[in-house]
Design a protein around this motif. Structure first.
Motif, PDB file in Angstrom:
ATOM      1  N   GLY A 201       0.806  -1.213   0.000  1.00  0.00           N
ATOM      2  CA  GLY A 201       0.000   0.000   0.000  1.00  0.00           C
ATOM      3  C   GLY A 201       0.839   1.263   0.000  1.00  0.00           C
ATOM      4  O   GLY A 201       2.055   1.248  -0.234  1.00  0.00           O
ATOM      5  N   GLU A 202       0.171   2.384   0.286  1.00  0.00           N
ATOM      6  CA  GLU A 202       0.794   3.703   0.168  1.00  0.00           C
ATOM      7  C   GLU A 202       1.661   4.022   1.375  1.00  0.00           C
ATOM      8  O   GLU A 202       1.276   3.782   2.522  1.00  0.00           O
ATOM      9  N   VAL A 203       2.832   4.565   1.116  1.00  0.00           N
ATOM     10  CA  VAL A 203       3.746   4.991   2.180  1.00  0.00           C
ATOM     11  C   VAL A 203       3.343   6.394   2.630  1.00  0.00           C
ATOM     12  O   VAL A 203       3.171   7.298   1.789  1.00  0.00           O
ATOM     13  N   PRO A 204       3.183   6.626   3.941  1.00  0.00           N
ATOM     14  CA  PRO A 204       2.848   7.984   4.416  1.00  0.00           C
ATOM     15  C   PRO A 204       3.923   8.984   4.001  1.00  0.00           C
ATOM     16  O   PRO A 204       5.068   8.625   3.676  1.00  0.00           O
ATOM     17  N   THR A 205       3.575  10.262   4.051  1.00  0.00           N
ATOM     18  CA  THR A 205       4.500  11.294   3.553  1.00  0.00           C
ATOM     19  C   THR A 205       4.845  12.351   4.587  1.00  0.00           C
ATOM     20  O   THR A 205       5.607  13.275   4.289  1.00  0.00           O
ATOM     21  N   ILE A 217      12.703   1.452   4.045  1.00  0.00           N
ATOM     22  CA  ILE A 217      11.546   0.643   3.656  1.00  0.00           C
ATOM     23  C   ILE A 217      11.860  -0.305   2.506  1.00  0.00           C
ATOM     24  O   ILE A 217      10.944  -0.937   1.956  1.00  0.00           O
ATOM     25  N   LYS A 218      13.131  -0.433   2.134  1.00  0.00           N
ATOM     26  CA  LYS A 218      13.474  -1.311   1.008  1.00  0.00           C
ATOM     27  C   LYS A 218      13.130  -2.769   1.342  1.00  0.00           C
ATOM     28  O   LYS A 218      13.012  -3.151   2.498  1.00  0.00           O
ATOM     29  N   GLY A 219      12.955  -3.570   0.276  1.00  0.00           N
ATOM     30  CA  GLY A 219      12.630  -4.983   0.483  1.00  0.00           C
ATOM     31  C   GLY A 219      11.159  -5.231   0.718  1.00  0.00           C
ATOM     32  O   GLY A 219      10.770  -6.297   1.176  1.00  0.00           O
ATOM     33  N   ASN A 220      10.297  -4.245   0.420  1.00  0.00           N
ATOM     34  CA  ASN A 220       8.841  -4.414   0.480  1.00  0.00           C
ATOM     35  C   ASN A 220       8.295  -4.119  -0.916  1.00  0.00           C
ATOM     36  O   ASN A 220       8.016  -2.965  -1.259  1.00  0.00           O
ATOM     37  N   LYS A 222       5.586  -4.415  -2.503  1.00  0.00           N
ATOM     38  CA  LYS A 222       4.204  -4.008  -2.784  1.00  0.00           C
ATOM     39  C   LYS A 222       3.897  -2.594  -2.301  1.00  0.00           C
ATOM     40  O   LYS A 222       2.735  -2.188  -2.277  1.00  0.00           O
ATOM     41  N   LEU A 223       4.930  -1.846  -1.892  1.00  0.00           N
ATOM     42  CA  LEU A 223       4.708  -0.472  -1.448  1.00  0.00           C
ATOM     43  C   LEU A 223       4.652   0.468  -2.652  1.00  0.00           C
ATOM     44  O   LEU A 223       5.233   0.207  -3.708  1.00  0.00           O
TER      45      LEU A 223
END
Length: 629
Positions: A201-205, A217-220, A222-223
């Motif tokens: 999903g979406e990463v907050p900003t 956040i690397k290695g995910n 589906k972000l």
């Protein structure tokens, strides 16, 4: 005395230093167990034993150190579970560091008792399960590190209360779901590491997410979204596209849809009619075959209960192979010995349990027979599906037969054992959590696990099963007037003390069964004497000496044209780091399930989840070219 070259065991006599408040033995070469006598240093406030070679578990005696505020056991070879008594220490701990050890099991919910905790590091272990929601009660936390474990699930919303966090490291686990928006409001957060998980999903900003050097956040895969410097794909939202249709086109589509709908309705009616006819025919045949079964038909089916058709003898009766009806349906017939005390009650319990449950990993009952025999005596029997591959016990402990042609040896390889273990765990999870009322089997053991022609496990024999009116917590002080339920070696210790049955009793039996499946040793084996049992036998070998407790049949399993005498090849195969890791994890689950204290045992939901993860790891190992033994 830290940062020296001291070695050997930490002396038990250290308990004589009654006024000791600060003890630092870090960065030495101490080995062996942490002496339980440390618990007698009741005014100890600080204990540093990190960076040594200590083994075993954390002694429960440390709960007596009520003034302890700082405990560091990191960088050792400690194993076992993190006991709820230790994690829920009565002292007001400020810092607790258990990182870089080999702890297994779940993080106990009693972590909420550490109200003053500011620093918690449990990274680089083999812990699994979900983050307990109770962790949100530790509102003073500033440093929380849980990386490099097997944790899973979503980040619980209760962690929103940890607004003082400066470091949060959840990397290298199996977490999933969305990254919580509440992390944006953590104004003190200087490092957030969520890398190498399954977040989506979406990463907050906002907040810490604005600083890409403070957020990992690397290695995910589906972000999406987030700050541009994260270089993630744009989030795609499925928005319906509007298309303009002319009036004539709309009319044509309406007519076609109407015709299609009418055709569909007629087709469904015809299909329903033919299926109903077919089902009525099948039901009539099956009712004639099974529902009308009588003593006479069972007598004929089993050749007068001939010993040649005898396939097993249990606590309350005998099981025969039989052939029923004109269709020659092969069944298993369990004939109750009504002279045995409790046999009638067992028959009723089994009928009641089997009437209420349906699951692919439970033995299916076809019908029952309750009547009289030719002598006028009461006769009761249950008719089951016939399991062509017999019981799990026969595969784990094959009996050598003399004066007969030797058949191919019954062997189960590692993957087969794991599949059967998952089948049994699925059945128990269903009984404990997905029935109208929780059901406790009370007699789980290898002889009560049957294997069909595809080697799928089915749990049977519900003669001792109990329905729970409500979910019973696993306390060890609930007494019962009922005698010991289950079989010696598999029955949990609290049943022997007269405690009420609970789902935790089944978990204990499952843990013993799991250890037996992969060690090849019964819990009643002759080697288990002088207070040694199967649980301690395996626990003491984890993790370095796991090869010493694995069933030799697994080690010598032949694949293809390879010979059994190639010791180097076998050592290489069992020595595969991935396979060794899987074995350690499997044994860790067995040990966690068979803990003496019911509250320390894993529940079946977590056990099923972890076993599935292990199987996935094992299958990936096969895909990469390593042989699965």
């Amino acid at each position: 005395m830290e940062n020296n070259k001291l070695s050997g065991h930490i002396p038990f006599e250290i308990e004589k230093l009654q006024k000791l408040q600060y003890l630092a033995l870090s960065a030495n070469n101490f080995f062996g167990n942490i002496p339980s006598s440390l618990g007698n240093l009741t005014i100890l406030t600080t204990l540093y034993l990190d960076h040594n070679n200590l083994q075993g578990s954390i002694p429960l005696s440390l709960v007596k150190c009520e003034n302890m505020i700082d405990l560091d056991l990191s960088e050792n070879n400690l194993n076992g579970t993190i006991s709820y008594q230790v994690i829920g220490l009565s002292f007001s701990a400020i810092s607790l560091d258990l990182s870089a050890n080999k702890f297994t099991g779940v993080l106990p919910i009693e972590v909420e008792n550490l109200k003053n905790l500011e620093h918690l590091d449990i990274s680089e272990n083999m812990l699994f399960g979900k983050i307990p929601t109770s962790l949100g009660s530790c509102v003073k936390l500033e440093y929380l590190a849980m990386s490099s474990n097997f944790f899973q699930g979503v980040i619980p919303s209760s962690l929103e209360s940890l607004r003082g966090l400066q470091l949060l490291d959840l990397s290298k686990n199996n977490f999933s779901g969305n990254i919580p928006k509440f992390l944006e409001s953590f104004i003190f957060l200087k490092l957030l590491n969520l890398s190498y998980n399954n977040f989506e999903g979406e990463v907050p900003t906002n907040g810490v997410f604005k600083n890409i050097s403070a957020t990992v956040i690397k290695g995910n895969s589906k972000l999406c979204g987030g700050m541009p410097k994260f270089d993630l794909p744009v989030c795609k939202y499925n928005k319906p596209k509007k298309r303009k249709l002319t009036l004539s086109l709309k009319l044509i589509i309406s007519i076609l849809c109407g015709l299609f709908g009418i055709t569909l309705v007629i087709s469904f009616l015809l299909l329903f009619f033919f299926k109903r006819k077919r089902r009525e025919s099948i039901l009539n045949n099956s009712q004639n075959l099974l529902l009308n079964v009588s003593y006479q038909s069972l007598l004929k089916a089993t050749d007068a209960f001939s010993s040649t058709n005898l396939i097993g003898v249990g606590s309350f009766g005998s099981v025969y192979r039989g052939i029923l009806g004109h269709d020659r349906c092969i069944v298993a017939v369990k004939v109750l010995n009504l002279l045995h005390r409790g046999a009638s009650r067992s028959f009723i319990a089994e009928c009641e349990a089997l009437r209420n449950i349906r699951h692919r990993n439970l033995l299916k009952v076809l019908t029952v027979c309750s009547g009289v025999d030719y002598q006028g005596h009461d006769f009761k029997a249950l008719v089951y599906e016939f399991m062509t591959n017999g019981s799990l016990d026969e595969w784990l402990h094959p009996i050598s037969r003399t004066n007969e042609v030797l058949e191919e040896q019954k062997n189960l390889n590692l993957l087969q054992r794991l599949n059967i273990a998952i089948d049994v765990a699925n059945a128990l999870e269903y009984l404990h959590y997905h029935c109208h009322a929780p059901i406790v089997h009370c007699d789980l053991k290898p002889s009560n696990v049957l294997l069909d022609d595809e080697m799928i496990g089915h749990v049977g024999d519900f003669g001792l099963a109990r329905f729970l009116l409500e979910a019973t917590e696993c306390h060890a002080n609930q007494s019962s007037s009922i005698g010991l339920r289950g079989t010696i070696g598999y029955a949990p210790p609290e049943y022997g003390l007269g405690n009420e049955v609970s789902t935790c009793g089944d978990v204990y039996s499952y843990g013993i069964l799991l250890l037996e499946m992969f060690t090849g040793k019964r819990p009643t084996d002759n080697i288990f004497k002088d207070n040694l049992n199967l649980h301690d036998f395996v626990k003491g070998a984890l993790p370095e000496r796991v090869i010493n407790v694995v069933d030799p049949i697994i080690l010598w399993e032949r694949e293809g044209m390879e010979t059994r005498t190639n010791d180097t090849h076998i050592q290489n195969r069992i020595g595969s780091p991935k396979i060794l890791e899987c074995l350690i994890l499997i044994f860790g689950i067995g040990v966690s399930c068979s803990m003496e204290s019911p509250r320390e045992r894993m529940n079946m939901i977590d056990a099923v989840a972890q076993l599935h993860l292990i199987r996935e790891k094992l299958l990936r190992t096969r895909i990469r070219g390593e042989r699965v033994i």
